[in-house]
Design a protein around this motif. Structure first.
Motif, PDB file in Angstrom:
ATOM      1  N   THR A 284       0.811  -1.226   0.000  1.00 39.29           N
ATOM      2  CA  THR A 284       0.000   0.000   0.000  1.00 39.29           C
ATOM      3  C   THR A 284       0.844   1.276   0.000  1.00 39.29           C
ATOM      4  N   ASN A 285       1.748   1.382   0.967  1.00 43.65           N
ATOM      5  CA  ASN A 285       2.527   2.622   1.076  1.00 43.65           C
ATOM      6  C   ASN A 285       3.473   2.806  -0.101  1.00 43.65           C
ATOM      7  N   ALA A 286       4.004   1.689  -0.614  1.00 39.73           N
ATOM      8  CA  ALA A 286       4.911   1.781  -1.765  1.00 39.73           C
ATOM      9  C   ALA A 286       4.157   2.326  -2.975  1.00 39.73           C
ATOM     10  N   ALA A 287       2.902   1.917  -3.127  1.00 40.36           N
ATOM     11  CA  ALA A 287       2.105   2.404  -4.261  1.00 40.36           C
ATOM     12  C   ALA A 287       1.869   3.911  -4.128  1.00 40.36           C
ATOM     13  N   GLN A 288       1.606   4.357  -2.892  1.00 41.52           N
ATOM     14  CA  GLN A 288       1.398   5.802  -2.701  1.00 41.52           C
ATOM     15  C   GLN A 288       2.682   6.576  -2.991  1.00 41.52           C
ATOM     16  N   ASP A 289       3.814   6.014  -2.566  1.00 41.40           N
ATOM     17  CA  ASP A 289       5.099   6.668  -2.859  1.00 41.40           C
ATOM     18  C   ASP A 289       5.332   6.728  -4.366  1.00 41.40           C
ATOM     19  N   ALA A 290       4.969   5.627  -5.060  1.00 42.86           N
ATOM     20  CA  ALA A 290       5.185   5.581  -6.517  1.00 42.86           C
ATOM     21  C   ALA A 290       4.341   6.646  -7.217  1.00 42.86           C
ATOM     22  N   MET A 291       3.103   6.825  -6.749  1.00 44.24           N
ATOM     23  CA  MET A 291       2.246   7.848  -7.364  1.00 44.24           C
ATOM     24  C   MET A 291       2.841   9.237  -7.149  1.00 44.24           C
ATOM     25  N   LYS A 292       3.278   9.488  -5.914  1.00 43.10           N
ATOM     26  CA  LYS A 292       3.825  10.817  -5.603  1.00 43.10           C
ATOM     27  C   LYS A 292       5.140  11.050  -6.350  1.00 43.10           C
ATOM     28  N   ASP A 293       5.941   9.987  -6.489  1.00 39.12           N
ATOM     29  CA  ASP A 293       7.200  10.124  -7.238  1.00 39.12           C
ATOM     30  C   ASP A 293       6.910  10.472  -8.694  1.00 39.12           C
ATOM     31  N   GLU A 294       5.915   9.769  -9.271  1.00 44.05           N
ATOM     32  CA  GLU A 294       5.575  10.042 -10.679  1.00 44.05           C
ATOM     33  C   GLU A 294       5.085  11.479 -10.845  1.00 44.05           C
ATOM     34  N   LEU A 295       4.386  11.980  -9.824  1.00 42.18           N
ATOM     35  CA  LEU A 295       3.886  13.358  -9.883  1.00 42.18           C
ATOM     36  C   LEU A 295       4.978  14.360  -9.521  1.00 42.18           C
ATOM     37  N   GLY A 296       6.040  13.861  -8.886  1.00 43.25           N
ATOM     38  CA  GLY A 296       7.124  14.744  -8.454  1.00 43.25           C
ATOM     39  C   GLY A 296       6.677  15.698  -7.370  1.00 43.25           C
ATOM     40  N   ASP A 297       5.720  15.274  -6.559  1.00 42.88           N
ATOM     41  CA  ASP A 297       5.170  16.170  -5.543  1.00 42.88           C
ATOM     42  C   ASP A 297       4.675  15.349  -4.354  1.00 42.88           C
ATOM     43  N   LYS A 298       5.395  15.437  -3.248  1.00 43.93           N
ATOM     44  CA  LYS A 298       5.044  14.663  -2.047  1.00 43.93           C
ATOM     45  C   LYS A 298       3.837  15.251  -1.327  1.00 43.93           C
ATOM     46  N   LYS A 299       3.396  16.434  -1.763  1.00 48.54           N
ATOM     47  CA  LYS A 299       2.292  17.071  -1.038  1.00 48.54           C
ATOM     48  C   LYS A 299       0.926  16.539  -1.451  1.00 48.54           C
ATOM     49  N   PHE A 300       0.875  15.680  -2.449  1.00 46.47           N
ATOM     50  CA  PHE A 300      -0.401  15.049  -2.792  1.00 46.47           C
ATOM     51  C   PHE A 300      -0.836  14.147  -1.636  1.00 46.47           C
ATOM     52  N   ALA A 301      -2.140  14.104  -1.376  1.00 53.20           N
ATOM     53  CA  ALA A 301      -2.682  13.077  -0.483  1.00 53.20           C
ATOM     54  C   ALA A 301      -2.985  11.874  -1.363  1.00 53.20           C
TER      55      ALA A 301
END
Ligand code: SF4
Length: 394
Positions: free
Chosen positions: A99-116
């Motif tokens: 679960t958390n790895a998938a969220q990290d992957a999404m944020k990495d692809e967006l280049g923005d850790k501020k996404f929820a």
């Protein structure tokens, strides 16, 4: 009788509705909540689940009061929602991710850790009916919402908004906020210090702590799994939801021993059901099992109930090592606790049956119904109904 496996947890016709409330995201304390409404794969009835974290406020700031997901994608997909726009992206590369790895992957692809972000784990992908949705380290836990997302091939959603939520009287809202924060600091100090783990001792002393698959209601090793153990030996940091000054989430970390490095947000329910109800007095094992559930995307309450059921069946000789793939499923065994959770996540051995939820287990083995504690397919929480009567009804 129709076998449980022939019934798909969700269909194209099942909507997955996430909705905020009028106050979600407003500048007041703890305006964090949002809801999930759908059909429950676990109970097969209506599911309404609520969740904290940062997702609801961001959805609102992005310009949406609600998000309704219908139908089913042809390929694994994740969604990006930002300031009025919705974009579909391929999640094929995220398959099998925790679960958390998938969220990290999404944020990495967006280049923005501020996404929820929210996501399912391997359990949701495999339509495990106990699968939950991880939301910024919080959860839509009970009822199998993760399997509904899985049935839609929806691995996750990321959201960020830059809008503000208008209020009629900003000065008055600011006043209420200031008063509330002061009040919460005084009245919720123990919540900040110990989190919900502070309820372990009183519930155990009241004789309402589910123990060894609800066979008894007092755990003789309660002092090994209480709030003081968490606070003194495992607490790594506090976690706060959006605009919350209480920060009741306590992240535990195992610092030594066979489970060194395990890390999870251990709540009262997780400790009670992964601990006493499985006969486990090793707090490090509870943290490790909690993390494994979180990572695989299995609801801790339902997952722990499944483990304690296996332990009772094993102890009574109703199942054997063949069913458990060689795991000695004794109450109190950390290896059994971890091993059975893995079987559920992978749908292997008896884990494949447990993944069908308590109703699926009873359909296949009606003779086991006497050992299964549930209300309409929803396993009990960690407040024994012999003391908390209402829990026998909902
Ligand atoms: S941190 Fe705890 S008290 Fe604060 S909003 Fe989240 S769940 Fe509620």
């Amino acid at each position: 009788m129709k076998s449980a496996r022939t019934q798909v947890p969700s269909t194209r016709a099942t909507s997955c509705i996430f909705f905020t409330g009028p106050l979600t995201g407003v500048d007041l304390p703890s305006t964090t909540k949002f809801q999930l409404a759908t059909k429950s794969p676990e109970t097969r009835g209506y599911l309404c689940s609520n969740c904290s974290g940062n997702f609801g406020p961001q959805l609102k700031k992005a310009g949406f009061d609600a998000l309704i997901v219908e139908g089913r994608a042809d390929v694994w997909t994740w969604l990006v929602i930002q300031d009025g726009r919705v974009e579909f992206r391929s999640a094929e590369g995220m398959l099998g991710m925790m679960t958390n790895a998938a969220q990290d992957a999404m944020k990495d692809e967006l280049g923005d850790k501020k996404f929820a972000a929210m996501s399912i784990g391997p359990a949701g992908e495999k339509l495990v009916r106990l699968a939950y949705i991880n939301v910024d380290e919080r959860a839509f836990g009970r009822g199998g919402g993760g399997a509904v997302m899985g049935s839609k091939k929806l691995k996750g959603i990321a959201v960020k908004g830059s809008g503000t939520i208008p209020v009629a009287d900003a000065a008055r809202v600011r006043e209420i906020w200031t008063d509330a924060v002061k009040n919460l600091k005084e009245t919720r100090a123990n919540h900040t210090k110990y989190g919900t783990a502070q309820y372990i001792s009183p519930i155990n002393e009241l004789g309402c702590m589910p123990t060894r698959n609800f066979q008894t209601t007092h755990f003789e090793h309660g002092d090994k799994v209480d709030h003081l153990v968490l606070h003194d030996h495992f607490r790594a940091k506090n976690y706060a939801c959006f605009h919350c000054s209480v920060a009741c989430g306590i992240v535990a970390e195992v610092k030594e021993g066979p489970f060194k490095g395990a890390r999870a947000r251990t709540e009262f329910e997780n400790i009670g059901l992964l601990g006493p109800n499985c006969g486990i007095s090793d707090f490090a094992a509870i943290v490790a099992a909690n993390q494994l559930c979180d990572d695989l995307g299995i609801d801790t309450i339902s997952g722990a109930n499944a483990v304690s059921l296996v332990m009772e069946l094993y102890g009574r000789g109703l199942i054997t090592d063949k069913d458990t793939k060689g795991i000695k499923a004794d109450f109190g065994s950390p290896q059994a606790l971890i091993g059975i959770i893995e079987l559920i996540g992978k749908r292997e051995g008896i884990g494949d049956l447990l993944a069908e939820g308590m109703l699926g287990v009873i359909e296949k083995h009606p003779e086991w119904a006497a050992y299964i504690c549930h209300v309409k397919g929803m396993p009990y929480a960690a407040y024994d109904p012999r003391g908390f009567y209402g829990n026998a009804l909902t």
